[in-house]
Design a protein around this motif. Structure first.
Motif, PDB file in Angstrom:
ATOM      1  N   ILE A 238       7.315  -5.483 -32.260  1.00  0.00           N
ATOM      2  CA  ILE A 238       8.467  -4.391 -31.164  1.00  0.00           C
ATOM      3  C   ILE A 238       9.347  -3.313 -32.227  1.00  0.00           C
ATOM      4  CG2 ILE A 238       9.922  -4.706 -29.514  1.00  0.00           C
ATOM      5  CD1 ILE A 238       6.470  -5.799 -28.940  1.00  0.00           C
ATOM      6  N   ILE A 239       9.526  -2.325 -32.111  1.00  0.00           N
ATOM      7  CA  ILE A 239      10.406  -1.495 -32.550  1.00  0.00           C
ATOM      8  C   ILE A 239      11.146  -1.240 -31.540  1.00  0.00           C
ATOM      9  CG2 ILE A 239      10.948   0.631 -33.527  1.00  0.00           C
ATOM     10  CD1 ILE A 239       7.720   0.498 -35.576  1.00  0.00           C
ATOM     11  N   LYS A 240      12.621  -1.630 -31.821  1.00  0.00           N
ATOM     12  CA  LYS A 240      13.698  -0.661 -31.211  1.00  0.00           C
ATOM     13  C   LYS A 240      14.471   0.447 -31.215  1.00  0.00           C
ATOM     14  CE  LYS A 240      17.602  -1.477 -29.005  1.00  0.00           C
ATOM     15  NZ  LYS A 240      19.221  -0.512 -30.466  1.00  0.00           N
ATOM     16  N   PRO A 241      14.269   1.384 -30.447  1.00  0.00           N
ATOM     17  CA  PRO A 241      14.926   2.703 -31.001  1.00  0.00           C
ATOM     18  C   PRO A 241      16.082   2.561 -30.376  1.00  0.00           C
ATOM     19  CG  PRO A 241      13.341   3.507 -29.867  1.00  0.00           C
ATOM     20  CD  PRO A 241      13.215   2.506 -29.532  1.00  0.00           C
ATOM     21  N   TYR A 242      17.342   3.799 -30.829  1.00  0.00           N
ATOM     22  CA  TYR A 242      18.281   3.432 -29.841  1.00  0.00           C
ATOM     23  C   TYR A 242      18.021   3.842 -28.406  1.00  0.00           C
ATOM     24  CZ  TYR A 242      21.391   4.752 -33.735  1.00  0.00           C
ATOM     25  OH  TYR A 242      22.390   4.764 -34.730  1.00  0.00           O
ATOM     26  N   ILE A 243      18.828   3.249 -27.043  1.00  0.00           N
ATOM     27  CA  ILE A 243      18.018   3.333 -25.702  1.00  0.00           C
ATOM     28  C   ILE A 243      19.555   3.586 -24.584  1.00  0.00           C
ATOM     29  CG2 ILE A 243      16.663   1.383 -25.893  1.00  0.00           C
ATOM     30  CD1 ILE A 243      18.814  -0.646 -24.624  1.00  0.00           C
ATOM     31  N   GLY A 244      19.472   4.589 -24.084  1.00  0.00           N
ATOM     32  CA  GLY A 244      19.979   5.104 -23.403  1.00  0.00           C
ATOM     33  C   GLY A 244      20.743   3.839 -21.909  1.00  0.00           C
ATOM     34  N   GLY A 245      21.267   2.817 -22.517  1.00  0.00           N
ATOM     35  CA  GLY A 245      21.573   1.852 -21.787  1.00  0.00           C
ATOM     36  C   GLY A 245      20.771   0.468 -21.080  1.00  0.00           C
ATOM     37  N   GLY A 246      20.990  -0.595 -20.895  1.00  0.00           N
ATOM     38  CA  GLY A 246      20.630  -1.400 -19.744  1.00  0.00           C
ATOM     39  C   GLY A 246      20.543  -2.244 -18.932  1.00  0.00           C
ATOM     40  N   PHE A 247      22.240  -2.208 -19.021  1.00  0.00           N
ATOM     41  CA  PHE A 247      22.582  -3.265 -18.505  1.00  0.00           C
ATOM     42  C   PHE A 247      22.507  -4.732 -17.803  1.00  0.00           C
ATOM     43  CE2 PHE A 247      24.201   1.182 -17.969  1.00  0.00           C
ATOM     44  CZ  PHE A 247      24.856   0.961 -18.498  1.00  0.00           C
ATOM     45  N   GLY A 248      21.444  -5.095 -18.915  1.00  0.00           N
ATOM     46  CA  GLY A 248      20.442  -6.888 -17.878  1.00  0.00           C
ATOM     47  C   GLY A 248      19.030  -6.444 -17.870  1.00  0.00           C
ATOM     48  N   ASN A 249      18.875  -4.871 -17.268  1.00  0.00           N
ATOM     49  CA  ASN A 249      17.551  -4.580 -16.812  1.00  0.00           C
ATOM     50  C   ASN A 249      16.383  -4.826 -18.040  1.00  0.00           C
ATOM     51  OD1 ASN A 249      15.167  -3.484 -14.542  1.00  0.00           O
ATOM     52  ND2 ASN A 249      15.735  -1.645 -15.771  1.00  0.00           N
ATOM     53  N   LYS A 250      16.555  -4.347 -19.101  1.00  0.00           N
ATOM     54  CA  LYS A 250      15.812  -4.186 -20.315  1.00  0.00           C
ATOM     55  C   LYS A 250      16.329  -5.237 -20.934  1.00  0.00           C
ATOM     56  CE  LYS A 250      16.508   0.889 -19.885  1.00  0.00           C
ATOM     57  NZ  LYS A 250      17.217   1.777 -20.582  1.00  0.00           N
ATOM     58  N   GLN A 251      17.043  -6.265 -20.139  1.00  0.00           N
ATOM     59  CA  GLN A 251      16.950  -7.767 -21.326  1.00  0.00           C
ATOM     60  C   GLN A 251      15.569  -8.379 -20.613  1.00  0.00           C
ATOM     61  OE1 GLN A 251      20.371 -10.967 -19.372  1.00  0.00           O
ATOM     62  NE2 GLN A 251      18.611 -12.152 -21.278  1.00  0.00           N
ATOM     63  N   ASP A 252      14.378  -7.752 -19.957  1.00  0.00           N
ATOM     64  CA  ASP A 252      13.613  -8.186 -18.989  1.00  0.00           C
ATOM     65  C   ASP A 252      12.551  -7.856 -20.208  1.00  0.00           C
ATOM     66  OD1 ASP A 252      13.777 -10.121 -15.591  1.00  0.00           O
ATOM     67  OD2 ASP A 252      11.870  -9.618 -16.928  1.00  0.00           O
ATOM     68  N   VAL A 253      11.530  -8.571 -20.359  1.00  0.00           N
ATOM     69  CA  VAL A 253      10.490  -7.751 -20.809  1.00  0.00           C
ATOM     70  C   VAL A 253       9.834  -6.870 -19.359  1.00  0.00           C
ATOM     71  CG1 VAL A 253       7.993  -8.454 -21.829  1.00  0.00           C
ATOM     72  CG2 VAL A 253      10.013  -9.953 -22.264  1.00  0.00           C
ATOM     73  N   LEU A 254       9.396  -5.702 -19.343  1.00  0.00           N
ATOM     74  CA  LEU A 254       9.342  -4.936 -18.292  1.00  0.00           C
ATOM     75  C   LEU A 254       7.752  -4.346 -18.599  1.00  0.00           C
ATOM     76  CD1 LEU A 254      12.942  -2.637 -18.109  1.00  0.00           C
ATOM     77  CD2 LEU A 254      11.823  -4.849 -16.461  1.00  0.00           C
ATOM     78  N   TYR A 255       7.138  -2.680 -19.029  1.00  0.00           N
ATOM     79  CA  TYR A 255       5.540  -2.540 -19.020  1.00  0.00           C
ATOM     80  C   TYR A 255       5.298  -3.146 -19.933  1.00  0.00           C
ATOM     81  CZ  TYR A 255       6.553  -1.428 -14.066  1.00  0.00           C
ATOM     82  OH  TYR A 255       6.244  -1.456 -12.433  1.00  0.00           O
ATOM     83  N   GLU A 256       5.887  -3.826 -21.365  1.00  0.00           N
ATOM     84  CA  GLU A 256       5.439  -3.816 -22.257  1.00  0.00           C
ATOM     85  C   GLU A 256       4.164  -4.366 -23.024  1.00  0.00           C
ATOM     86  OE1 GLU A 256       8.656  -4.635 -22.121  1.00  0.00           O
ATOM     87  OE2 GLU A 256       9.913  -4.274 -23.484  1.00  0.00           O
ATOM     88  N   PRO A 257       4.213  -5.377 -22.468  1.00  0.00           N
ATOM     89  CA  PRO A 257       2.695  -6.207 -22.068  1.00  0.00           C
ATOM     90  C   PRO A 257       1.287  -5.600 -21.734  1.00  0.00           C
ATOM     91  CG  PRO A 257       4.135  -7.250 -21.191  1.00  0.00           C
ATOM     92  CD  PRO A 257       5.181  -6.286 -21.279  1.00  0.00           C
ATOM     93  N   LEU A 258       1.988  -5.113 -20.532  1.00  0.00           N
ATOM     94  CA  LEU A 258       0.737  -3.433 -20.013  1.00  0.00           C
ATOM     95  C   LEU A 258       0.327  -2.888 -20.942  1.00  0.00           C
ATOM     96  CD1 LEU A 258      -1.331  -2.949 -17.264  1.00  0.00           C
ATOM     97  CD2 LEU A 258       1.238  -1.379 -16.092  1.00  0.00           C
ATOM     98  N   CYS A 259       1.396  -1.956 -21.812  1.00  0.00           N
ATOM     99  CA  CYS A 259       1.436  -1.568 -22.068  1.00  0.00           C
ATOM    100  C   CYS A 259       0.437  -1.264 -23.696  1.00  0.00           C
ATOM    101  CB  CYS A 259       2.247  -0.384 -23.250  1.00  0.00           C
ATOM    102  SG  CYS A 259       2.369   1.481 -23.365  1.00  0.00           S
ATOM    103  N   ALA A 260       0.449  -2.504 -24.184  1.00  0.00           N
ATOM    104  CA  ALA A 260       0.096  -3.044 -24.711  1.00  0.00           C
ATOM    105  C   ALA A 260      -1.605  -3.388 -24.510  1.00  0.00           C
ATOM    106  CB  ALA A 260       0.739  -4.486 -25.926  1.00  0.00           C
ATOM    107  N   TRP A 261      -1.905  -3.887 -23.342  1.00  0.00           N
ATOM    108  CA  TRP A 261      -2.561  -4.227 -23.214  1.00  0.00           C
ATOM    109  C   TRP A 261      -3.492  -2.744 -23.147  1.00  0.00           C
ATOM    110  CZ3 TRP A 261      -5.448  -4.046 -18.332  1.00  0.00           C
ATOM    111  CH2 TRP A 261      -6.930  -4.557 -18.131  1.00  0.00           C
ATOM    112  N   CYS A 262      -3.613  -1.901 -22.719  1.00  0.00           N
ATOM    113  CA  CYS A 262      -3.923  -0.529 -21.642  1.00  0.00           C
ATOM    114  C   CYS A 262      -4.433   0.159 -23.556  1.00  0.00           C
ATOM    115  CB  CYS A 262      -2.846   0.238 -21.314  1.00  0.00           C
ATOM    116  SG  CYS A 262      -2.094  -0.150 -19.953  1.00  0.00           S
ATOM    117  N   SER A 263      -3.278   0.086 -24.615  1.00  0.00           N
ATOM    118  CA  SER A 263      -3.524   0.361 -25.767  1.00  0.00           C
ATOM    119  C   SER A 263      -5.267  -0.421 -26.319  1.00  0.00           C
ATOM    120  CB  SER A 263      -3.151   0.156 -26.958  1.00  0.00           C
ATOM    121  OG  SER A 263      -3.103   0.335 -28.295  1.00  0.00           O
TER     122      SER A 263
END
Lengths: 770, 165
Positions: A238-263
């Motif tokens: 997993i590579i995390k670049p700069y992010i445009g805010g998170g506030f907890g929403n991005k303290q959840d695994v969101l669509y990374e698994p789906l994106c990885a599986w699609c690849s």
């Protein structure tokens, strides 16, 4: 000069001001395929079939995948550390795409296409046949017998119920002469609204999967992607670049698994998932709407005899962070205004709404709204000044919580309240405003909160980092605690410079981008933990690095390491401070030593086994235009005791942002749903009322700096605390102005119209005539 | 469905350029994808958040709801155009750093361009006027407090005055 405690410029400020900072989408490979998600248009249903033929025929569509294609591996999404104890692991309740649709917006299929237009057309061309089920949006209704059931594993829709008992409530309330204040309080569903929507891209590299993602928690995302795909965790990077805010929403695994599986489904080609704003509101995470039932028993002299609190937390469709939020919320009551006899209960309940997860404050903004509204109502029932009532009853000095090990060492609550009252000129204004009787009335209100720092002892608290001495005497620093906009990297640079003995924080090269293959494991940005927990590990690694620096200098200069120190990027003699060798000379000499070449580096992990109370309050002054049902905030101040400040200017900026979010929570923000269909009604930034430049007065941030005894840098939580007490302070100011106690937020014009009508402050002549 | 393309000639950050673009593309898409001007940010793509703001002939627009083909013959400035060729930041960019007006940095480019439009008017505005002119941008990190200070401070400086907050 000390490097901490200074208001230095952010390490990333120049690039951000210049527009050079790269966020995930700015690193996108040009040939990435677009993954667009088909979201269910039913609140509760089973997908019977999906006809993909029309979508597949669209020019540019590469592949269509549906809920009938995904691996049958349920996975959890909460950004919690892994637990070796299966009983403490997060609830695994969703698949990559779901046949059982549990909310309006659930993910049921994807279209992968060469371009965005084709992908969107493909999504629209999918023909879905549903078997519709009855749905439920309200917590209490979801708990009723016969309510629609969301998860087989959780009959009755209750994800979890916990309670806390102290003393004997049933006996205590029999004390003669007690005054009972019993009320319900309601908080809304709101969303984080970071300006960068969530997105990520994934591709295969040498048989492994790389995901570049806008996340707060790269190391946790690696684990969950591995879990969801049934792959060894080491297969994922997993590579995390700069992010445009998170506030907890991005303290959840969101669509990374789906994106990885699609690849993996398109031969390892690069694929991208980019959430639109509308998707971010509904199909990411939201804040838990929590309903409270509070009964407080008061003695006439102004003390609290007993209290009973019930918290009903609306979890939405999936467990995500689950009961952690309601549990934390409930736990606040026993410590905020301690009393001898308590009955606390909390339920987290599934409903057919978007999944609720972490959001700045993690249950405390809700707790604070209910608790501080109720405390205000208690003061009113006693005819006491609410400031005085708080000073009498709020957590006393030396209060100790046995579970967390936290102690209120300095009587911080009262210090914060005194400072806030002085700034806003409470006593004078309260008297002055009491005379207002016209259509526009002024009011003043306050609220307090407490907050834990980090998650010990509930979960693991650990931080690892690495320091490399560069050939120019600077230090490269890496850790897993992420920069998400709050300024963590700058705080780390200051702490590293201080701990190693560098001349400036600019001599620390913080690698902001985490790559789980390279960056030492850290848990990420959450729980207002970074500065506190990273501080322990920074001190430890800096000591190791200094030890190596001193040993190397001593060997090369034929001195004794114990006699040496590092000051201002130079090894010096402790005795008189005279220079021995600069760090840059030492690094060069060590590196290019033809016999004993040495790159001076250090790395370590620190497991934190402590926590720390963070405290604060808000005072707000408002003008309420009663006929117009409008509230104008005239003045607002937050006072925090978050220990010693590492960077006062950044700390104040953090407070401003939290106050702004609290203003939205108090007065305007609310995600609404159609009662008939469960469809979200205002999932866009036009209809969802985020506070703007026009809605804020000057926001005043003040601090009490009591050094936190457990922290090497005297610091404790500040990330989330500023968002906790603003909404109830506004509610109490409106109450003070109008005499109307409003027990739900946001207190927007619609609510004021209803409440003022009920209170007889306004009347609708047109209605009376007809 | 057939895709139509059109050549768009315009001036971007002081340089005359031309590129063939999909007629359905937004100016945001063109600037980001064809010219790699990634300081143009996407926060909503429907003109609500202001992150994609650019200057078109000196006036601010949400580039996400401005078609690329409308840029024909226009002078466009993105945040990349504010820095000097030698790499010096402009006064307003510097003020954003000094006043700690930057956090996650995602709304920053848009705010800076609106601030430039305000400051280039070369006159003093009241606090209320400033707030109104800046209100087309949403920010979730700063509470707008320090952004306000940075803009106001630069406005004063351009008029040869210093302000003490």
């Amino acid at each position: 000069m000390r490097k901490v405690g200074q208001s230095v410029a952010r390490v990333d400020a120049f690039d951000k001001a210049a527009g050079r900072t790269k966020y995930y989408e700015d690193r996108m490979p040009a040939n990435a395929l677009y993954v667009r998600i088909k979201h269910a248009e039913k609140a509760h249903a089973f997908v019977k079939s999906i006809d993909t033929s029309a979508a597949s025929a669209i020019d540019g569509v590469v592949k269509v995948l549906t809920c009938f294609d995904v691996p049958d591996i349920p996975f959890p999404t909460a950004g919690h550390p892994w637990s070796m104890d299966p009983g403490h692991q997060d609830v695994a309740d969703r698949l990559l795409l779901n046949r059982h649709v549990r909310y309006f917006g659930d993910d049921i299929a994807v279209v992968i296409a060469e371009n965005e237009v084709a992908a969107n057309q493909g999504v629209r061309a999918l023909q879905v046949e549903y078997e519709e089920l009855p749905f439920v949006l309200d917590v209490q209704k979801a708990m009723e017998e016969g309510a629609p059931q969301l998860h087989e594993r959780f009959p009755g829709n209750v994800l979890k119920h916990t309670d806390l008992r102290r003393g004997n409530y049933a006996e205590a309330i029999k004390e003669p002469g007690l005054i009972k204040v019993e009320k319900w309080y309601d908080t809304p569903t709101v969303q984080h609204c970071h300006i960068e929507n969530f997105g990520c891209f994934a591709y295969e590299e040498n048989g492994r999967i790389v995901v570049v993602t806008s996340t707060q928690i790269p190391h946790i995302v690696r684990r969950v992607v591995g879990q969801a795909l049934g792959r060894p965790w080491g297969d994922i990077e997993i590579i995390k670049p700069y992010i445009g805010g998170g506030f907890g929403n991005k303290q959840d695994v969101l669509y990374e698994p789906l994106c990885a599986w699609c690849s993996t489904q398109v031969g390892g080609r690069c694929v991208r998932v980019d959430c639109s704003r509308e998707e971010t509101f509904v199909s990411n995470r939201v804040r838990h709407a929590i309903r409270f039932h509070i009964t407080t028993w008061l003695r006439k002299e102004g003390t609290i005899a007993a209290r009973k609190v019930e918290c009903y937390s609306n979890q939405g469709a999936y467990a995500s962070h689950g009961h952690s939020i309601a549990a934390k919320c409930m736990g606040s009551f026993g410590q905020h205004y301690p009393c001898d006899h308590l009955e606390l209960d909390s339920w987290t309940v599934f409903t057919n709404r978007p999944a609720a997860g972490a959001m700045r404050g993690y249950g405390m903004p809700q707790a604070s709204f209910a608790d501080e509204s109720n405390i205000e109502d208690c003061a009113a029932a006693l005819g006491m000044d609410p400031y005085k009532f708080r000073m009498m009853n709020v957590m006393p000095k030396d209060f100790h919580d046995a579970f967390s090990g936290n102690t209120n060492y300095f009587d911080s609550f009262r210090l914060c309240l005194e400072k806030g009252a002085a700034y806003i000129d409470y006593e004078r204004k309260k008297k002055e405003f009491a005379g207002d009787t016209g259509p526009v009335r002024r009011g003043i209100g306050m609220a307090t909160f407490w907050y834990n720092t980090a998650v010990y002892p509930i979960s693991l608290e650990t931080s690892s980092n690495r320091m490399l001495l560069n050939l120019d005497g600077t230090v490269t620093f890496q850790c897993g605690e992420t920069e998400i906009g709050q300024g963590a990297d700058t705080a780390y640079a200051q702490m590293v410079a201080e701990a190693v003995g560098l001349s400036s924080y600019k001599d620390v090269r913080v690698k902001s981008c985490q790559d789980t293959d390279i960056t030492p494991t850290g848990l990420g940005a959450y729980a207002s933990r970074q500065t506190y927990v990273a501080g322990f590990a920074i001190r430890q690694t800096a000591d190791l690095l200094r030890g190596k620096i001193l040993a190397s200098a001593a060997a090369r200069k034929e001195l004794t390491a114990e006699d040496l120190d590092v000051v201002d990027s130079c090894v010096v003699l402790k005795s008189d401070g005279s220079p021995v060798i600069t760090l840059s000379e030492l690094a060069m000499t060590a590196q290019y030593d033809p016999v004993h070449s040495e790159h001076i580096t250090a790395e370590s992990t620190y497991t934190i086994r402590s926590n720390a109370y963070s405290f604060g309050c808000t005072f707000a002054e408002v003008e309420v235009d009663i006929p117009m049902c409008k509230v104008k905030i005239v003045n607002m101040v937050n006072v925090h005791d978050c220990g010693s400040l590492i960077n006062p200017a950044l700390a104040a900026a953090q407070v401003h942002g939290g106050m702004s979010m609290a203003i939205g929570f108090g007065l305007s923000e609310q995600l609404l749903f159609d009662e008939k269909t469960g469809k979200p009604l205002n999932n866009n930034l036009l209809d969802y009322k985020l506070s703007t430049f026009m809605d804020h007065p000057h926001l005043e941030a003040q601090f009490i700096e009591n050094p936190e005894p457990t922290s090497p840098f005297g610091t404790k939580a500040l990330g989330e605390p500023p968002t906790c007490s603003g909404a109830p302070a506004l509610r109490n100011a409106i109450y003070n102005a109008t005499g109307v106690a409003i027990d739900r937020n946001p207190i927007n014009p619609h609510v004021l119209y209803e409440e003022f009508s009920r209170a007889g402050l306004i009347r609708d002549a047109w209605k009376e005539e007809t | 469905m057939s895709v139509q393309y059109k050549v768009v000639h315009c001036n971007i950050n002081g340089r005359a350029v031309e590129r063939t673009v999909d007629v359905r593309a937004s100016l945001t898409d063109m600037l980001r994808n064809d010219y790699s001007l990634t300081a143009v940010k996407k926060g909503c793509e429907v003109g609500e958040c202001g992150a994609c703001t650019v200057l078109i002939d000196g006036e601010t627009f949400n580039s996400c709801i401005y078609l690329a083909i409308w840029a024909e013959g226009k002078h466009i400035v993105t945040l990349e155009g504010l820095i000097s060729p030698e790499g010096e930041l402009s006064d307003i960019q510097q003020a954003f750093i000094e006043e700690t007006a930057i956090q996650c940095g995602f709304c920053t480019p848009g705010f800076l361009l609106t601030a430039k439009e305000i400051l280039d008017a070369d006159r003093m505005f009241t606090d209320d006027e400033l707030r109104k002119m800046l209100s087309g941008h949403l920010c979730r990190c700063t509470g707008y407090e320090n952004i306000f200070r940075a803009v106001k401070k630069t406005m004063y400086r351009r008029q040869g005055k210093e302000i003490d907050f």
